[in-house]
Design a protein around this motif. Structure first.
Motif, PDB file in Angstrom:
ATOM      1  N   GLU A 109       0.762  -1.041   0.018  1.00  0.00           N
ATOM      2  CA  GLU A 109       0.054  -0.037   0.033  1.00  0.00           C
ATOM      3  C   GLU A 109       0.838   1.227  -0.222  1.00  0.00           C
ATOM      4  OE1 GLU A 109      -2.759  -0.241   2.970  1.00  0.00           O
ATOM      5  OE2 GLU A 109      -3.254  -2.492   2.670  1.00  0.00           O
ATOM      6  N   GLY A 110       2.149   1.120   0.237  1.00  0.00           N
ATOM      7  CA  GLY A 110       2.620   2.322   0.483  1.00  0.00           C
ATOM      8  C   GLY A 110       3.594   2.783  -0.710  1.00  0.00           C
ATOM      9  N   ASP A 111       4.362   3.554  -0.630  1.00  0.00           N
ATOM     10  CA  ASP A 111       5.488   4.286  -1.795  1.00  0.00           C
ATOM     11  C   ASP A 111       6.807   3.811  -1.116  1.00  0.00           C
ATOM     12  OD1 ASP A 111       3.493   5.635  -3.007  1.00  0.00           O
ATOM     13  OD2 ASP A 111       4.001   7.402  -2.371  1.00  0.00           O
ATOM     14  N   LEU A 112       7.778   4.006  -2.142  1.00  0.00           N
ATOM     15  CA  LEU A 112       9.082   3.556  -1.934  1.00  0.00           C
ATOM     16  C   LEU A 112       9.888   4.713  -2.669  1.00  0.00           C
ATOM     17  CD1 LEU A 112      11.397   1.482  -0.782  1.00  0.00           C
ATOM     18  CD2 LEU A 112      11.303   0.792  -3.232  1.00  0.00           C
ATOM     19  N   THR A 113      10.934   5.063  -1.884  1.00  0.00           N
ATOM     20  CA  THR A 113      11.662   6.224  -2.021  1.00  0.00           C
ATOM     21  C   THR A 113      13.046   5.752  -2.102  1.00  0.00           C
ATOM     22  OG1 THR A 113      10.232   7.959  -1.121  1.00  0.00           O
ATOM     23  CG2 THR A 113      12.486   8.736  -1.965  1.00  0.00           C
ATOM     24  N   GLY A 120      19.861   9.554 -11.733  1.00  0.00           N
ATOM     25  CA  GLY A 120      20.630  10.683 -11.139  1.00  0.00           C
ATOM     26  C   GLY A 120      19.765  11.380  -9.920  1.00  0.00           C
ATOM     27  N   ARG A 121      18.894  10.832  -9.685  1.00  0.00           N
ATOM     28  CA  ARG A 121      17.862  11.790  -8.659  1.00  0.00           C
ATOM     29  C   ARG A 121      17.050  10.711  -7.907  1.00  0.00           C
ATOM     30  NH1 ARG A 121      12.603  11.972 -11.091  1.00  0.00           N
ATOM     31  NH2 ARG A 121      12.562  11.691 -12.963  1.00  0.00           N
ATOM     32  N   GLN A 122      16.458  11.315  -6.849  1.00  0.00           N
ATOM     33  CA  GLN A 122      15.471  10.610  -5.817  1.00  0.00           C
ATOM     34  C   GLN A 122      14.137  10.501  -6.677  1.00  0.00           C
ATOM     35  OE1 GLN A 122      15.603  11.846  -1.932  1.00  0.00           O
ATOM     36  NE2 GLN A 122      13.579  10.977  -1.543  1.00  0.00           N
ATOM     37  N   ILE A 123      13.606   9.152  -6.408  1.00  0.00           N
ATOM     38  CA  ILE A 123      12.314   8.620  -7.258  1.00  0.00           C
ATOM     39  C   ILE A 123      11.528   8.286  -6.144  1.00  0.00           C
ATOM     40  CG2 ILE A 123      11.269   7.196  -8.836  1.00  0.00           C
ATOM     41  CD1 ILE A 123      13.089   8.770 -10.323  1.00  0.00           C
ATOM     42  N   ARG A 127       4.819   1.005  -4.228  1.00  0.00           N
ATOM     43  CA  ARG A 127       5.411  -0.289  -3.830  1.00  0.00           C
ATOM     44  C   ARG A 127       4.859  -1.269  -4.969  1.00  0.00           C
ATOM     45  NH1 ARG A 127       6.037  -0.204   2.426  1.00  0.00           N
ATOM     46  NH2 ARG A 127       7.912   0.974   2.679  1.00  0.00           N
ATOM     47  N   ALA A 128       3.526  -1.498  -5.044  1.00  0.00           N
ATOM     48  CA  ALA A 128       2.673  -2.243  -5.723  1.00  0.00           C
ATOM     49  C   ALA A 128       3.289  -2.255  -7.260  1.00  0.00           C
ATOM     50  CB  ALA A 128       1.331  -2.019  -5.690  1.00  0.00           C
ATOM     51  N   GLU A 129       3.675  -1.132  -7.649  1.00  0.00           N
ATOM     52  CA  GLU A 129       4.144  -0.833  -9.262  1.00  0.00           C
ATOM     53  C   GLU A 129       5.465  -1.228  -9.348  1.00  0.00           C
ATOM     54  OE1 GLU A 129       5.654   3.186 -11.398  1.00  0.00           O
ATOM     55  OE2 GLU A 129       3.534   3.122 -10.810  1.00  0.00           O
ATOM     56  N   LEU A 130       6.213  -1.134  -8.471  1.00  0.00           N
ATOM     57  CA  LEU A 130       7.617  -1.607  -8.197  1.00  0.00           C
ATOM     58  C   LEU A 130       7.949  -3.123  -8.266  1.00  0.00           C
ATOM     59  CD1 LEU A 130       9.355   1.131  -6.000  1.00  0.00           C
ATOM     60  CD2 LEU A 130       9.139   0.965  -8.565  1.00  0.00           C
TER      61      LEU A 130
END
Length: 170
Positions: A109-113, A120-123, A127-130
């Motif tokens: 359910e959450g995001d991942l950073t 070359g940057r923060q994304i 999480r489900a998409e990843l």
């Protein structure tokens, strides 16, 4: 919907297909596996190597374990000894399966950073998409390996999910 059941099914499929392609690649000698074949990463071995590297990256991000060093350009140099690589690949497949077998439903359910070396940057992404990315990336590059193996005279077996043998279904 991406959930533990999806991750577990795809982790089992990953085990089956890596075994399928590694077994077919065993039919070739080292020079044949290392030959330039015009694929994105060049050779069968370099593509296998990139897949192992990428799986280490994603599983490291998902489980907060150590990430491999180097970037995409370094991802193709992990294979020195074919048999040692096979063992590393099978160990990684078991780690992915173990992660999928123990991941909590609410984790999806959450995001991942993370910091993307490629961009070359923060994304930040869901999480489900990843998780879909992890398994889609594997399938994409295994398709390239399958084509290179076939062109080299090796004969991988079925790749369709409905034909996954029972041994991999549980």
């Amino acid at each position: 919907m991406t959930d533990p059941a999806y991750a577990q099914m795809m982790a089992r499929y990953n085990c089956w297909q890596n075994d399928n392609l590694l077994t077919a690649a065993d039919e070739l000698d080292d020079d044949s596996r290392r030959s330039e074949r015009g694929a994105f990463f060049g050779s069968i071995e370099k593509t296998f190597s990139h897949l192992l590297w990428a799986d280490r990256i994603w599983l490291g991000r998902f489980s907060d374990t150590a990430l491999p060093t180097g970037g995409i350009s370094d991802s193709t140099g992990l294979i020195g000894d074919w048999e040692a690589f096979r063992q590393e690949r099978m160990q990684m497949d078991r780690r992915i399966l173990d992660w999928a077998s123990h991941v909590a439903p609410d984790w999806f359910e959450g995001d991942l950073t993370w910091h993307s070396g490629a961009l070359g940057r923060q994304i930040t992404r869901p999480r489900a998409e990843l998780v879909v990315q992890l398994f889609n990336h594997q399938t994409h590059h295994r398709g390239q390996i399958h084509a290179m193996l076939t062109a080299a005279g090796a004969r991988p077996s079925d790749t369709d999910l409905p034909f996954m043998p029972e041994i991999y279904r549980n």
